[in-house]
Scaffold this motif. Structure first.
Motif, PDB file in Angstrom:
ATOM      1  N   ARG A 129       0.917  -0.927  -0.282  1.00  0.00           N
ATOM      2  CA  ARG A 129      -0.115  -0.098  -0.207  1.00  0.00           C
ATOM      3  C   ARG A 129       1.044   1.451   0.096  1.00  0.00           C
ATOM      4  N   GLN A 130       1.720   0.973   0.767  1.00  0.00           N
ATOM      5  CA  GLN A 130       2.772   2.526   0.480  1.00  0.00           C
ATOM      6  C   GLN A 130       3.889   2.754  -1.163  1.00  0.00           C
ATOM      7  N   VAL A 131       3.755   1.626  -1.376  1.00  0.00           N
ATOM      8  CA  VAL A 131       4.171   1.435  -2.548  1.00  0.00           C
ATOM      9  C   VAL A 131       3.083   2.317  -3.310  1.00  0.00           C
ATOM     10  N   ILE A 132       2.352   2.028  -3.844  1.00  0.00           N
ATOM     11  CA  ILE A 132       1.020   2.425  -4.469  1.00  0.00           C
ATOM     12  C   ILE A 132       0.827   4.074  -4.532  1.00  0.00           C
ATOM     13  N   ASP A 133       0.908   3.659  -2.679  1.00  0.00           N
ATOM     14  CA  ASP A 133       0.888   5.403  -2.586  1.00  0.00           C
ATOM     15  C   ASP A 133       1.653   6.513  -2.244  1.00  0.00           C
ATOM     16  N   PHE A 134       2.140   6.244  -2.479  1.00  0.00           N
ATOM     17  CA  PHE A 134       3.509   7.187  -3.239  1.00  0.00           C
ATOM     18  C   PHE A 134       3.502   7.225  -4.717  1.00  0.00           C
ATOM     19  N   PHE A 135       3.289   6.424  -6.028  1.00  0.00           N
ATOM     20  CA  PHE A 135       3.265   6.439  -7.050  1.00  0.00           C
ATOM     21  C   PHE A 135       1.623   7.537  -7.215  1.00  0.00           C
ATOM     22  N   ASP A 136       1.350   6.967  -6.586  1.00  0.00           N
ATOM     23  CA  ASP A 136      -0.155   7.642  -7.399  1.00  0.00           C
ATOM     24  C   ASP A 136      -0.803   8.554  -6.309  1.00  0.00           C
ATOM     25  N   GLN A 137      -0.283   9.150  -4.749  1.00  0.00           N
ATOM     26  CA  GLN A 137      -0.787  10.139  -4.420  1.00  0.00           C
ATOM     27  C   GLN A 137       0.476  10.930  -3.951  1.00  0.00           C
ATOM     28  N   GLY A 138       1.487  10.830  -4.206  1.00  0.00           N
ATOM     29  CA  GLY A 138       2.437  11.187  -3.775  1.00  0.00           C
ATOM     30  C   GLY A 138       2.525  11.423  -2.446  1.00  0.00           C
ATOM     31  N   THR A 139       2.076  10.447  -1.607  1.00  0.00           N
ATOM     32  CA  THR A 139       2.493   9.458  -0.339  1.00  0.00           C
ATOM     33  C   THR A 139       4.491   9.430  -0.021  1.00  0.00           C
ATOM     34  N   PRO A 140       4.560  10.507   0.676  1.00  0.00           N
ATOM     35  CA  PRO A 140       5.938  10.228   0.745  1.00  0.00           C
ATOM     36  C   PRO A 140       6.726   9.278   1.355  1.00  0.00           C
TER      37      PRO A 140
END
Length: 511
Positions: free
Chosen positions: A160-171
């Motif tokens: 989930r951390q990886v998808i959010d990083f690319f999808d939503q820009g979550t650092p």
């Protein structure tokens, strides 16, 4: 829509970048092409379960299908790439330019958590060389990969951390390590010290000579004489590892997954395999080749206890690595090479009963039994062992002394100084770094004897029935003894001491 995702695979101790091409088009299901391994083909079940368990919708029959092309010339070991494909249901929403800046690696569990991988360090080195911006991998491997400079390393726990990083820009939290600071911080002293050894002054002197010249050594003595105790303390007097040696050693241990949550290795390895080990486990190999014990001993010590108990075929496969300081493993489609520059320390009983050279114990083995026992070690293998030393039990008076012996710190200072002399001597030679690595031509150049020393060596070989193979070994060891004395030339005293260290060449041992 075409997107590329980058991963990596390790062959030997070097990494190769892998490109996964993803094409989204109209259709049903998804297809995988490029002759992948069966374990990779089955990864869609793992990916689907991980995504569903983390709340992501899996495309149905009416959704666009995804085609993936694994562009790699060689087969990839199982479970090194599967979770690169976790983006396939969402690639239409993620900007492909962002993904293409990263190497992405990890093993995906059904709950979406990421398990550690093998070879994180060589993969990070390759990513840095090829200009990738960052490396996303399991958190357990982050410290290992962060050794490499000029590469952003992000350790993650869940997909989930990886998808959010690319999808939503979550650092993501970047792992940063100062490699030199980490190396010198951990450069503390090994747990074993020669000050714990009571008596055995002549054996400790012999170990010092072996460490100073990088000589292979075999200890011959009855059970309980202290052979294993002495061998375990040898790394404590070897020169400290350089940063280059530490990186080399860490890469090898990374490939077999032995680094986890560690940074740079700062201690010379000490490996002591059991005598039941197979030849593949010793030199490396397997369906997906892995380094063996001799490569895991690179820049350190390989200790073979009870040498005659090892299978003869296992011992014989060491001959080429001892000579070339590397192991080459060939398969039908590829060849890998592992470095294996190590010091061999072996021990053995002098006879089947074990007490042949113990002055206080009766000899229970016949000459024929002794010859049969000792002949388990071949002449060509002994050719590659420079020092043979007899170890006898320590008397009670010595064992009960309160006075401690000389510490490893003091011995290491002399060893390091002798190694510095050898570094200067061999600075023009690419393949020689210390005395034990000299070939016949270099021995003639750097181990010249005066007439008196030649006469002494000749008489000793004749009187003690030393074999011809002992000649070069004596000269190498004598050169190291001279270096410990800071003497530019080999003298008769150096030759005399070196002659003592060829026990197994004498008549009455191997004949």
């Amino acid at each position: 829509m075409l997107t590329k995702v980058y991963g990596s695979a390790v062959f030997g101790v070097e990494a190769t970048t892998i490109t996964v091409e993803v094409n989204i088009d109209k259709g049903i299901g998804y297809h995988l092409v490029g002759l992948p391994d069966n374990a990779i083909k089955e990864s869609n079940y793992r990916i689907a379960a991980a995504l569903q368990n983390n709340g992501y919708k899996i495309p149905g029959k009416k959704s666009p299908s995804t085609w993936l092309l694994q562009t790699c010339e060689r087969k990839v070991p199982p479970m090194t790439l599967p979770w690169h494909w976790v983006f396939w249901p969402r690639l239409g929403q993620i900007q492909s330019e962002a993904i293409e800046k990263y190497i992405i690696m990890g093993e995906l569990s059904l709950d979406g958590s990421l398990q550690p991988i093998k070879g994180a360090l060589p993969i990070a080195i390759k990513a840095q060389e090829e200009g990738f911006e960052g490396f996303i991998l399991p958190a357990e491997n982050a410290k290992e990969a962060a050794i490499v400079g000029n590469l952003k390393v992000f350790g993650v726990e869940n997909i989930r951390q990886v998808i959010d990083f690319f999808d939503q820009g979550t650092p993501l939290e970047q792992t940063i390590i100062d490699t030199r600071e980490e190396f010198y911080k951990n450069l503390d002293f090994p747990e074993f010290d020669f000050s714990d050894v009571k008596g055995q002054e002549s054996i400790k002197r012999c170990m010092e000579i072996a460490a100073a010249g990088g000589h292979n050594i075999i200890l011959i003595g009855p059970p309980g004489a202290g052979k294993t105790m002495l061998a375990k303390r040898l790394p404590s007097i070897l020169p400290p590892m350089t940063l280059h040696e530490a990186l080399e050693t860490t890469k090898i241990h990374s490939v077999v997954g032995k680094i986890k949550n560690m940074g740079l290795m700062s201690h010379r390895p000490f490996r002591s395999p059991h005598h039941t080990i197979s030849d593949v486990a010793l030199v490396g190999g397997g369906a997906y080749p892995q380094p063996g014990e001799i490569s895991l001993s690179h820049n350190g010590v390989l200790f073979l206890d009870e040498l005659p108990e090892f299978k003869r075929g296992v011992l014989e496969v060491m001959r080429q690595p001892l000579e070339d300081r590397e192991v080459t493993i060939s398969r039908a489609k590829f060849t890998v090479t592992y470095p294996s520059s190590f010091m061999l320390v072996a021990s053995m009983n002098p006879s089947p009963g074990g007490y042949f050279n113990d002055p206080d114990a009766p000899v229970t083995s016949s000459p024929a039994e002794m010859q049969r026992y000792l002949s388990k070690i071949s002449g060509p293998l002994l050719d590659r062992i420079d020092i043979h030393i007899e170890v006898t039990p320590v008397p009670f008076e010595k064992l009960s002394e309160d006075r401690k012996g000389e510490s490893s710190v003091e011995i290491r200072k002399r060893v390091t100084k002798a190694r510095e002399l050898q570094t200067e001597r061999f600075k023009e030679l690419e393949s020689v770094h210390y005395n034990a690595q000299m070939n016949t031509k270099q021995i003639r150049e750097f181990c010249r004897l005066d007439d008196a020393s030649k006469s002494l060596l000749k008489n000793a070989m004749e009187r003690l029935n030393l074999s011809a193979r002992a000649y070069d070994r004596i000269l190498k060891v004598a050169r190291t003894i001279a270096d410990l004395d800071n003497a530019p030339d080999i003298t008769g005293n150096h030759i005399s001491e070196a002659i003592q260290y060829r026990s197994l060449d004498r008549e009455g041992w191997l004949g």
